[in-house]
Scaffold this active site. Structure first.
Site: not given
Length: 230
Positions: A91, A106, A117, A172, A174
């Site tokens: 984000d 990520h 490409c 934060g 998991s």
């Protein structure tokens, strides 16, 4: 506490209105992960995947950093040692809060990637299957985000930071998504003190030296103040 390495996950942005894929009622709840967050899903229905990420991109543009993001930016600016922020989030809220040189393992919603490409460019607010790559002209534009089944970015660099960490902090997360779920163990092998900050203990809470439970916007600023002595 010279070098602090911090991993952030979806939980740090949840209080900015960006839900995790485990939240009920959000964007993720309306789609199967296999359909919108895998290379196979993109191959089957690129229009669906683009609509999904266009919605996520629009949400991210409107979102604002919360006190947890601000506290980490403050720590990075004020700590007399190195502070490395690694995020699983796409984000961009760490940068909006003032953090520098964030490692986006990520990718980012603001980026576009050519599946033909590997060229990268700034993504428009809305993308579609007909979008052409500005480099090779192939109509193979996709979001520059790492999907399930793909290798996260900058893993060698991340490994070096984990090996050198005096303190490793996970906020934060998991503990269910690899390879990030193994970061605490890697930092432990280098002798780092490991701190988990989460709403509830993660699946890997036993890998940490210390667990602090609560909202990120509350527990992260308190911890930062302790580190900075202010």
């Amino acid at each position: 506490m010279r070098k602090i390495v911090i991993l952030t996950g979806a939980g740090i942005s949840a209080e900015s209105g960006l839900g995790t894929f485990r939240d009920a009622g959000g964007l993720w709840a309306r789609h199967r992960i296999e359909d919108v967050a895998t290379p196979e899903g993109f191959a089957r229905d690129p229009a669906l995947v683009h609509r999904f990420y266009n919605a996520r991109r629009a949400q991210a543009v409107e979102a604002r950093p919360n006190p947890a993001h601000a506290a980490l930016a403050r720590l990075q600016a004020a700590h007399d040692g190195e502070v490395v922020i690694i995020t699983q989030n796409v984000d961009g809220l760490h940068e909006t809060a003032g953090a520098q040189n964030v490692i986006h393992m990520h990718g980012m919603l603001s980026g576009a990637l050519c599946a033909a490409c590997d060229a990268r460019w700034q993504a428009p607010l809305a993308m579609g299957p007909g979008d052409a790559c500005p480099v090779c002209a192939a109509r193979a534009a996709r979001p520059d985000v790492v999907w399930f089944g793909e290798i996260p970015y900058r893993m060698v660099e991340i490994g070096q930071h984990l090996d050198e960490a005096d303190v490793f902090v996970a906020i934060g997360t998991s503990g269910q998504v690899w390879p990030a779920a193994g970061f605490a163990q890697q930092a432990a092998r280098g002798g780092a003190w490991r701190v988990e900050m989460n709403l509830e203990p993660s699946d890997i809470t036993g890998d940490f030296s210390e667990t602090r439970l609560g909202r990120a916007s509350e527990v992260v600023p308190v911890w930062v103040a302790e580190v900075l002595g202010a």
